[in-house]
Design a protein around this motif. Structure first.
Motif, PDB file in Angstrom:
ATOM      1  N   VAL A  61      -3.211   8.281  -6.969  1.00  0.00           N
ATOM      2  CA  VAL A  61      -4.047   9.708  -7.181  1.00  0.00           C
ATOM      3  C   VAL A  61      -3.529  10.922  -7.438  1.00  0.00           C
ATOM      4  O   VAL A  61      -3.264  11.404  -8.658  1.00  0.00           O
ATOM      5  CB  VAL A  61      -5.574  10.199  -6.033  1.00  0.00           C
ATOM      6  CG1 VAL A  61      -6.419  11.159  -5.931  1.00  0.00           C
ATOM      7  CG2 VAL A  61      -6.356   8.706  -5.458  1.00  0.00           C
TER       8      VAL A  61
ATOM      9  N   ARG B  39       1.039  -3.915 -10.479  1.00  0.00           N
ATOM     10  CA  ARG B  39      -0.670  -4.201 -10.603  1.00  0.00           C
ATOM     11  C   ARG B  39      -0.947  -4.416  -8.193  1.00  0.00           C
ATOM     12  O   ARG B  39      -0.751  -5.680  -7.830  1.00  0.00           O
ATOM     13  CB  ARG B  39      -0.638  -5.537 -10.547  1.00  0.00           C
ATOM     14  CG  ARG B  39      -1.316  -5.452 -12.592  1.00  0.00           C
ATOM     15  CD  ARG B  39      -2.347  -5.053 -12.732  1.00  0.00           C
ATOM     16  NE  ARG B  39      -2.750  -4.459 -13.901  1.00  0.00           N
ATOM     17  CZ  ARG B  39      -4.082  -3.880 -14.203  1.00  0.00           C
ATOM     18  NH1 ARG B  39      -5.035  -3.421 -13.715  1.00  0.00           N
ATOM     19  NH2 ARG B  39      -3.464  -4.067 -15.373  1.00  0.00           N
TER      20      ARG B  39
ATOM     21  N   VAL C 186       0.768  -1.207   0.316  1.00  0.00           N
ATOM     22  CA  VAL C 186       0.196  -0.111   0.080  1.00  0.00           C
ATOM     23  C   VAL C 186       1.272   1.371   0.094  1.00  0.00           C
ATOM     24  O   VAL C 186       0.395   2.287  -0.741  1.00  0.00           O
ATOM     25  CB  VAL C 186      -0.816  -0.045   1.497  1.00  0.00           C
ATOM     26  CG1 VAL C 186      -1.323   1.362   1.790  1.00  0.00           C
ATOM     27  CG2 VAL C 186      -2.248  -1.606   1.171  1.00  0.00           C
TER      28      VAL C 186
ATOM     29  N   ASN D 158      -2.317   0.658 -10.085  1.00  0.00           N
ATOM     30  CA  ASN D 158      -2.201   0.738  -9.001  1.00  0.00           C
ATOM     31  C   ASN D 158      -3.502   1.527  -8.367  1.00  0.00           C
ATOM     32  O   ASN D 158      -4.095   2.486  -9.082  1.00  0.00           O
ATOM     33  CB  ASN D 158      -0.674   1.488  -8.380  1.00  0.00           C
ATOM     34  CG  ASN D 158       0.354   0.343  -8.146  1.00  0.00           C
ATOM     35  OD1 ASN D 158      -0.002  -0.786  -7.232  1.00  0.00           O
ATOM     36  ND2 ASN D 158       1.466   0.831  -9.385  1.00  0.00           N
ATOM     37  N   GLN D 159      -3.853   2.330  -6.965  1.00  0.00           N
ATOM     38  CA  GLN D 159      -4.700   3.380  -7.050  1.00  0.00           C
ATOM     39  C   GLN D 159      -4.535   4.403  -6.622  1.00  0.00           C
ATOM     40  O   GLN D 159      -4.393   5.799  -5.728  1.00  0.00           O
ATOM     41  CB  GLN D 159      -5.596   2.907  -5.398  1.00  0.00           C
ATOM     42  CG  GLN D 159      -5.982   1.318  -5.529  1.00  0.00           C
ATOM     43  CD  GLN D 159      -7.019   1.064  -7.115  1.00  0.00           C
ATOM     44  OE1 GLN D 159      -7.486   2.591  -7.266  1.00  0.00           O
ATOM     45  NE2 GLN D 159      -6.928  -0.268  -7.706  1.00  0.00           N
TER      46      GLN D 159
ATOM     47  N   ASN E  34      -6.293   6.812 -16.937  1.00  0.00           N
ATOM     48  CA  ASN E  34      -5.761   7.242 -15.512  1.00  0.00           C
ATOM     49  C   ASN E  34      -7.017   8.371 -16.019  1.00  0.00           C
ATOM     50  O   ASN E  34      -7.890   7.929 -16.686  1.00  0.00           O
ATOM     51  CB  ASN E  34      -4.799   8.629 -15.551  1.00  0.00           C
ATOM     52  CG  ASN E  34      -3.156   7.997 -15.194  1.00  0.00           C
ATOM     53  OD1 ASN E  34      -3.360   7.273 -13.571  1.00  0.00           O
ATOM     54  ND2 ASN E  34      -2.226   7.087 -15.540  1.00  0.00           N
ATOM     55  N   LYS E  35      -7.574   9.312 -14.454  1.00  0.00           N
ATOM     56  CA  LYS E  35      -8.371  10.038 -14.945  1.00  0.00           C
ATOM     57  C   LYS E  35      -8.190  11.821 -15.535  1.00  0.00           C
ATOM     58  O   LYS E  35      -8.468  12.858 -14.742  1.00  0.00           O
ATOM     59  CB  LYS E  35      -9.281  10.003 -13.778  1.00  0.00           C
ATOM     60  CG  LYS E  35      -9.351   9.332 -13.784  1.00  0.00           C
ATOM     61  CD  LYS E  35     -10.228   8.488 -12.223  1.00  0.00           C
ATOM     62  CE  LYS E  35     -11.325   7.085 -12.151  1.00  0.00           C
ATOM     63  NZ  LYS E  35     -12.095   7.777 -10.829  1.00  0.00           N
TER      64      LYS E  35
ATOM     65  N   ASN F  48      -3.936   3.863 -13.541  1.00  0.00           N
ATOM     66  CA  ASN F  48      -3.509   4.491 -12.301  1.00  0.00           C
ATOM     67  C   ASN F  48      -5.375   5.412 -11.671  1.00  0.00           C
ATOM     68  O   ASN F  48      -6.462   5.554 -12.449  1.00  0.00           O
ATOM     69  CB  ASN F  48      -3.081   4.827 -11.600  1.00  0.00           C
ATOM     70  CG  ASN F  48      -1.013   3.961 -10.768  1.00  0.00           C
ATOM     71  OD1 ASN F  48      -1.373   3.845 -10.021  1.00  0.00           O
ATOM     72  ND2 ASN F  48      -0.910   4.229 -12.423  1.00  0.00           N
ATOM     73  N   GLN F  49      -4.987   6.329 -10.687  1.00  0.00           N
ATOM     74  CA  GLN F  49      -6.649   7.172 -10.669  1.00  0.00           C
ATOM     75  C   GLN F  49      -6.105   8.446 -10.689  1.00  0.00           C
ATOM     76  O   GLN F  49      -6.824   9.557  -9.784  1.00  0.00           O
ATOM     77  CB  GLN F  49      -6.818   7.392  -9.697  1.00  0.00           C
ATOM     78  CG  GLN F  49      -7.311   5.893  -9.241  1.00  0.00           C
ATOM     79  CD  GLN F  49      -8.542   5.529 -10.277  1.00  0.00           C
ATOM     80  OE1 GLN F  49     -10.096   6.010 -10.623  1.00  0.00           O
ATOM     81  NE2 GLN F  49      -8.802   4.056 -10.739  1.00  0.00           N
TER      82      GLN F  49
ATOM     83  N   GLN G  88      -1.256  -2.266  -4.444  1.00  0.00           N
ATOM     84  CA  GLN G  88      -2.201  -1.054  -3.590  1.00  0.00           C
ATOM     85  C   GLN G  88      -1.728  -0.059  -3.526  1.00  0.00           C
ATOM     86  O   GLN G  88      -1.958   0.593  -2.604  1.00  0.00           O
ATOM     87  CB  GLN G  88      -2.315  -2.305  -2.821  1.00  0.00           C
ATOM     88  CG  GLN G  88      -2.894  -2.845  -2.990  1.00  0.00           C
ATOM     89  CD  GLN G  88      -4.804  -3.909  -4.146  1.00  0.00           C
ATOM     90  OE1 GLN G  88      -5.680  -2.311  -3.689  1.00  0.00           O
ATOM     91  NE2 GLN G  88      -4.682  -4.325  -4.700  1.00  0.00           N
TER      92      GLN G  88
ATOM     93  N   VAL H 296      -1.394   3.859  -3.748  1.00  0.00           N
ATOM     94  CA  VAL H 296      -2.572   4.995  -3.401  1.00  0.00           C
ATOM     95  C   VAL H 296      -1.740   5.742  -3.611  1.00  0.00           C
ATOM     96  O   VAL H 296      -1.552   6.512  -4.460  1.00  0.00           O
ATOM     97  CB  VAL H 296      -3.116   4.988  -2.448  1.00  0.00           C
ATOM     98  CG1 VAL H 296      -4.346   6.596  -2.304  1.00  0.00           C
ATOM     99  CG2 VAL H 296      -3.876   3.805  -2.151  1.00  0.00           C
ATOM    100  N   THR H 297      -0.395   6.299  -3.034  1.00  0.00           N
ATOM    101  CA  THR H 297       0.198   7.374  -2.967  1.00  0.00           C
ATOM    102  C   THR H 297       2.186   7.280  -2.421  1.00  0.00           C
ATOM    103  O   THR H 297       2.311   6.165  -1.936  1.00  0.00           O
ATOM    104  CB  THR H 297      -0.044   8.446  -1.431  1.00  0.00           C
ATOM    105  OG1 THR H 297      -1.436   8.719  -0.707  1.00  0.00           O
ATOM    106  CG2 THR H 297       1.072   9.691  -1.205  1.00  0.00           C
TER     107      THR H 297
END
Length: 685
Positions: free
Chosen positions: A159, A131, A111, A156-157, A204-205, A180-181, A133, A135-136
């Motif tokens: 942001v 792949r 993480v 991954n996640q 991504n976003k 990712n996000q 977890q 996030v940061t």
């Protein structure tokens, strides 16, 4: 490498081997412990393996790593910990791995990454963290990896990216942040990546692209921004990317390509802009790479406003993918252009030829009036006679009426195409994308297919019915009016399903877009060409072309063969029935009948045989029809059948009516002639 230098324990063991095992030698260089059920790594477990260079621990069940798990592995170069359950990495877990060049931590449960977790990996060149977890990313988390060449952080996640997330990575050549996000890119986040050649930010976003986020990466050759939410490309967004050769911007929300959107991309060779919302391309949008661009992908956009010179100046273009046939005509002769030249349309009109337009109107008027007269006249004939001959006439009436209804559907199709041509006259290129994907185009194509299939099937039934009646005049096994209607009803259900199946599949895909991952018929099965006909008459294969070949070519060819066999049986039967007539009259009747039947077969042959030949020739690659022949076949030969049928088959039906009883010169059935010959003759005369 000898067997003594390589040891493998990949046999689904659950207990970690101890140092006391005989196979653990001090000179061991490679150790494979993959695909086991190892849950923990004890401290100093590899302490005596000072010569070990490769350690594979992937596909285990490792949850935690002790701080000294890899102690004393000073020669280790490759470490694979992928596909485990590792959640955290102790701060100094890699402290002794000063020679490590490859580290794979992908597909784990990590993480967060501790600030100094990679502090001692000064020789590391490749790092996989995809792949997980995560996030940061902490600031400067990779700062000590000064030799790193490739960094994979996809799936991954993540942001947000700290401004100095990739600080000091001056040797990095490839960075993968796809899947990712990430929403925004901080200014100068990639500023230290002076050697970067590949950057993947796809899926991504990201909604906005800051001017100084990607700029100044002078060594960058490949940039992927596909699958984001970018709506606008600001001027100079790619400034100073003078080495960039491939730019992927597909699956975004870009509406307009401004004149300065791609400034400084002088070396660009591949540009992917497919599946955006692009409607407008400025005149000088591609000017900076006009002489270098070789591949341009514009599929899935609703292009409405562009200047032809924008594409004409792409002198080095070899491949163009779009939804506009007009663009293929603009760029001229290149190696590959999709969807290819539309033989029917021009950049101005849906029907690019005036003579095709006039012929279609003539066919519409002729087919509509002729088939309407046939339907009305057949329904107005009332005959209460219950004789066998009347039953035959009813069957003929039912079949010919059904034929007229089938041919009227072709009229509906032609009226739709002609009406759309009138509506978009002089501005077709602006609405080409929307028209080909419209429900009206799909409906028109399905109606045309339904008309052709049902018409050929009805002609086949007519041939079978006439063959039975003439070859076996005294047989009781023949089509009745009731059985004929049942067969026609079942046939109509089958043809409707076959014709509208691609339309239904497209509707299902559009409604359940995320649940349906694949559609055999693609997005616009009937909209490949401007006239919405799914005819496999060219070398290009669109989604569902096999289905089109089977239904349009295979079934119609089978129907024509049955029609031809039926009329041959008719000819042979009537020829035999004239055996009792005098030779001169018989020869005259045979010739007359042969001409009639030959004309019937010839007209059907002229309508479908060229289509079959062109389809087979195109598929085998032996012969591709010229554009004019292609257009004439698709828009004249097939529809003309609907115009001729009401006249031709009504006339032939009259020719095969039972002659007047008073006419003693009529040809008689074979059975009747044989009965006459068996009669005792009067020898006294």
């Amino acid at each position: 490498m000898s067997a003594a230098n390589c040891l493998e324990f990949s046999t689904w063991n659950s207990v970690f081997p101890t140092k006391d095992d005989d196979n653990f030698e001090s000179n061991l260089e490679t150790l494979d412990l993959s695909f086991n059920q190892i849950g923990t790594l004890p401290a100093n477990v590899f302490a005596d393996l000072t010569a070990l260079e490769g350690l594979d621990l992937n596909f285990n069940q490792i949850v935690t790593l002790s701080a000294n798990a890899f102690a004393d592995l000073t020669a280790l170069k490759i470490l694979d910990l992928s596909y485990n359950q590792i959640g955290t990495l102790p701060a100094n877990v890699f402290a002794d791995l000063t020679a490590l060049t490859f580290l794979d931590l992908s597909h784990t449960q990590i993480v967060t990454l501790a600030a100094n977790v990679f502090a001692d990996l000064t020789a590391l060149k490749i790092l996989y963290l995809s792949r997980t977890q995560i996030v940061t990313l902490l600031a400067n988390v990779f700062a000590d990896l000064t030799a790193l060449n490739k960094l994979y952080l996809s799936g991954n996640q993540i942001v947000t990216l700290p401004a100095n997330a990739f600080a000091h990575l001056t040797a990095l050549e490839s960075l993968d942040l796809s899947g990712n996000q990430i929403v925004t890119l901080p200014a100068n986040v990639f500023a230290d990546l002076t050697a970067l050649e590949e950057l993947d930010l796809g899926y991504n976003k990201i909604s906005t692209l800051p001017i100084n986020a990607i700029a100044n990466l002078a060594a960058l050759e490949e940039l992927n921004l596909s699958g984001n939410k970018i709506g606008t490309l600001p001027a100079n967004a790619f400034a100073d990317l003078t080495a960039l050769e491939e730019l992927k911007l597909s699956a975004n929300q870009i509406v307009t390509l401004s004149a300065n959107a791609f400034a400084d991309l002088t070396a660009l060779k591949i540009l992917s802009l497919n599946y955006n919302d692009i409607t407008t391309i400025d005149r000088n949008a591609f000017s900076s790479f006009a002489s270098s661009l070789s591949k341009l992908w514009l599929e899935g956009n609703n292009l409405q406003h562009y200047n032809s010179s924008t594409f004409e100046e792409l002198t080095n273009l070899t491949e163009l993918r779009s939804d506009s046939s007009c663009l293929c005509s603009i760029v001229g002769d290149i190696d590959y252009c999709y969807p290819g030249l539309d033989p029917f349309a021009s950049c101005e009109d849906l029907l690019g030829s005036e003579y095709i337009r006039v012929l279609m109107w003539i066919i519409v008027i002729s087919a509509f009036s002729g088939n309407l007269v046939v339907i009305i006249s057949r329904q107005c004939k009332k005959d209460n006679n219950k004789s066998n001959d009347n039953e035959i006439n009813k069957v003929q009436t039912t079949l010919i009426t059904n034929l007229a209804v089938s041919d009227l559907l072709m009229v509906v199709y032609l009226i739709i195409i002609l009406s759309v041509d009138m509506h978009y006259r002089g501005r077709y290129a602006t609405f080409e994308w929307g028209w080909k994907r419209s429900p009206l185009c799909s409906f028109a194509g399905a109606i045309a297919t339904l008309s052709g299939q049902s018409s050929v099937f009805t002609l086949m039934l007519l041939s079978i019915d006439r063959a039975i009646n003439i070859a076996y005049p005294f047989s009781t096994k023949r089509l009745s009016c009731k059985s004929c209607r049942i067969i026609i009803g079942i046939a109509w259900v089958c043809w409707i399903v076959l014709s509208f199946l691609p339309v239904v599949a497209n509707v299902i895909t559009s409604i359940w877009y995320y649940e349906v991952t694949w559609n055999y018929f693609g997005e616009n099965y009937y909209g490949v060409k401007s006239v919405c006909l799914a005819l496999p008459l060219s070398k290009s294969h669109w989604p569902g072309w096999e289905y089109a070949f089977a239904t349009c070519i295979g079934l119609n060819s089978l129907g024509f063969i049955i029609i031809a066999v039926g009329y041959i049986i008719i000819f042979v039967s009537i020829k035999r029935s004239s055996a009792g007539a005098n030779r001169k009259r018989r020869r005259k009747e045979d010739i007359k009948l042969a001409v009639k039947i030959g004309f019937l077969i010839f007209t059907d042959l002229c309508c479908w045989f060229p289509i079959v030949l062109m389809a087979i020739g195109a598929e085998l690659g032996g012969w591709v029809p010229p554009v004019k022949i292609y257009v004439l076949s698709a828009m004249f030969i097939i529809p003309i059948n609907s115009s001729i049928n009401p006249y031709l088959y009504t006339i032939i039906d009259c020719c095969f009516k039972k002659p007047n009883v008073a006419n003693t010169n009529r040809p008689r059935p074979v059975a009747f002639i044989q009965l006459q010959e068996m009669r005792p003759r009067n020898t006294d005369r």
